[in-house]
Design a protein around this motif. Sequence first.
Motif, PDB file in Angstrom:
ATOM      1  N   MET A   1       0.838  -1.200   0.000  1.00  0.00           N
ATOM      2  CA  MET A   1       0.000   0.000   0.000  1.00  0.00           C
ATOM      3  C   MET A   1       0.871   1.247   0.000  1.00  0.00           C
ATOM      4  O   MET A   1       2.058   1.200   0.251  1.00  0.00           O
ATOM      5  N   SER A   2       0.273   2.373  -0.235  1.00  0.00           N
ATOM      6  CA  SER A   2       0.996   3.627  -0.296  1.00  0.00           C
ATOM      7  C   SER A   2       1.650   3.941   1.026  1.00  0.00           C
ATOM      8  O   SER A   2       1.157   3.615   2.103  1.00  0.00           O
ATOM      9  N   ARG A   3       2.792   4.629   0.965  1.00  0.00           N
ATOM     10  CA  ARG A   3       3.448   5.055   2.183  1.00  0.00           C
ATOM     11  C   ARG A   3       2.673   6.159   2.866  1.00  0.00           C
ATOM     12  O   ARG A   3       2.942   6.510   3.996  1.00  0.00           O
ATOM     13  N   ASN A   4       1.727   6.760   2.196  1.00  0.00           N
ATOM     14  CA  ASN A   4       0.963   7.853   2.766  1.00  0.00           C
ATOM     15  C   ASN A   4      -0.530   7.600   2.584  1.00  0.00           C
ATOM     16  O   ASN A   4      -1.205   8.295   1.837  1.00  0.00           O
ATOM     17  N   PRO A   5      -1.061   6.585   3.273  1.00  0.00           N
ATOM     18  CA  PRO A   5      -2.435   6.169   2.985  1.00  0.00           C
ATOM     19  C   PRO A   5      -3.488   7.153   3.430  1.00  0.00           C
ATOM     20  O   PRO A   5      -4.638   7.022   3.084  1.00  0.00           O
ATOM     21  N   ALA A 145       6.428  -1.037  -7.588  1.00  0.00           N
ATOM     22  CA  ALA A 145       5.346  -1.443  -8.485  1.00  0.00           C
ATOM     23  C   ALA A 145       4.749  -2.755  -8.000  1.00  0.00           C
ATOM     24  O   ALA A 145       5.385  -3.810  -8.081  1.00  0.00           O
ATOM     25  N   GLU A 146       3.519  -2.669  -7.511  1.00  0.00           N
ATOM     26  CA  GLU A 146       2.787  -3.876  -7.097  1.00  0.00           C
ATOM     27  C   GLU A 146       1.320  -3.517  -6.922  1.00  0.00           C
ATOM     28  O   GLU A 146       0.980  -2.401  -6.526  1.00  0.00           O
ATOM     29  N   GLY A 147       0.461  -4.462  -7.271  1.00  0.00           N
ATOM     30  CA  GLY A 147      -0.958  -4.241  -7.095  1.00  0.00           C
ATOM     31  C   GLY A 147      -1.628  -3.541  -8.264  1.00  0.00           C
ATOM     32  O   GLY A 147      -1.244  -3.698  -9.421  1.00  0.00           O
ATOM     33  N   PHE A 171     -11.498  -2.738  -3.182  1.00  0.00           N
ATOM     34  CA  PHE A 171     -10.734  -3.801  -3.835  1.00  0.00           C
ATOM     35  C   PHE A 171      -9.229  -3.678  -3.606  1.00  0.00           C
ATOM     36  O   PHE A 171      -8.447  -4.404  -4.217  1.00  0.00           O
ATOM     37  N   GLY A 172      -8.816  -2.769  -2.731  1.00  0.00           N
ATOM     38  CA  GLY A 172      -7.417  -2.708  -2.340  1.00  0.00           C
ATOM     39  C   GLY A 172      -6.492  -2.036  -3.324  1.00  0.00           C
ATOM     40  O   GLY A 172      -5.283  -2.325  -3.335  1.00  0.00           O
ATOM     41  N   ALA A 173      -7.004  -1.132  -4.153  1.00  0.00           N
ATOM     42  CA  ALA A 173      -6.137  -0.420  -5.092  1.00  0.00           C
ATOM     43  C   ALA A 173      -5.142   0.451  -4.337  1.00  0.00           C
ATOM     44  O   ALA A 173      -5.395   0.902  -3.213  1.00  0.00           O
ATOM     45  N   ARG A 174      -3.998   0.704  -4.970  1.00  0.00           N
ATOM     46  CA  ARG A 174      -2.955   1.514  -4.343  1.00  0.00           C
ATOM     47  C   ARG A 174      -3.325   2.986  -4.298  1.00  0.00           C
ATOM     48  O   ARG A 174      -2.891   3.722  -3.413  1.00  0.00           O
ATOM     49  N   VAL A 285     -16.176  -3.564 -11.968  1.00  0.00           N
ATOM     50  CA  VAL A 285     -15.955  -4.855 -12.629  1.00  0.00           C
ATOM     51  C   VAL A 285     -14.469  -5.044 -12.941  1.00  0.00           C
ATOM     52  O   VAL A 285     -13.895  -6.116 -12.691  1.00  0.00           O
ATOM     53  N   ALA A 286     -13.839  -4.005 -13.489  1.00  0.00           N
ATOM     54  CA  ALA A 286     -12.422  -4.084 -13.843  1.00  0.00           C
ATOM     55  C   ALA A 286     -11.547  -4.283 -12.608  1.00  0.00           C
ATOM     56  O   ALA A 286     -10.574  -5.055 -12.631  1.00  0.00           O
ATOM     57  N   LEU A 287     -11.872  -3.603 -11.530  1.00  0.00           N
ATOM     58  CA  LEU A 287     -11.102  -3.759 -10.292  1.00  0.00           C
ATOM     59  C   LEU A 287     -11.225  -5.168  -9.741  1.00  0.00           C
ATOM     60  O   LEU A 287     -10.239  -5.762  -9.283  1.00  0.00           O
TER      61      LEU A 287
END
Length: 296
Positions: A1-5, A145-147, A171-174, A285-287
């Motif tokens: 996840m992002s360093r600055n959530p 780069a991940e997720g 859905f846990g996107a970054r 749907v895409a996520l």
Amino acid sequence: MSRNPERNDRKSGNKAAFAKRPDGPSDGGKKGGWNPNPPAKSFREGAPKAPRGAKIDSDNLIWGRHPVLAALSNPARKGMGRLLATADRAAEIERDELTPHGHVVELADSQALERMVPSGAVHQGLVFKVAPLEGVPLDDIADPAEGVIVMLDQLTDPQNVGAIFRSALAFGARGIIVQDRHSPALAGALAKAAAGATERLPCARVTNLSRALERLADLGWRAVGLDGASDETLEMALDARPTVLVMGSEGDGIRRLVAEHCDVLARIPMPGGFESLNVSNAAAVALYEATRKQSA
């Protein structure tokens, strides 16, 4: 996840135009804008009433229970804005200690809050007058780069953008990437539709989406653009690699230059025969499909 959530959004270029409070502290003679850190009023003191016909600047407002409580829990909001609530909501906030960053509640009746928000807006007894936050740098959500990341190409409808934020967080996107000049502020109706997701999911506002995709490619991301005219389905296009889902506006889709910077264009198959989904539904749907591929 992002360093600055917990950071999000840029500061609006427009100064808020709230009416001077008839019983409030002096503004020292300054004109234009409002003090984001006014002297705190007592929980029991009455809130100001906006004059009839006053223009509402929704870019500097958050309303509704979930959006406001999410903003209050965001460390980046510390020392920002004014919190107004009905007696019931104020009691809930006090009882459950829902202002961890020191915001003081100003009491207001429901009718006063209705005059502060756009016509038809459902405030649920809470209004937060606050400027949008700064956005995060692109690399904050892209390196390493991940997720999955979502990029929005000139989506301007706040309901759609807010719904996409909500799905992306679920859905846990970054994070979300938007073009700074052609996207709405993450406040007002957008924040309401996002139900608090704009406070928890980082947003990078970039000058040029094509250049952003070039930077993402350098970092190891693969861009998949949604295009209903593509011969390739989304299931075929996606894999386990770090993925940027690029969504275009409902009318024009992804712009040509942005599409040219995508590694692949893909469509969501619709066997029911209906031509298209709403863009926020297509994003959900895409996520789902992208995160399923990531975990495969």
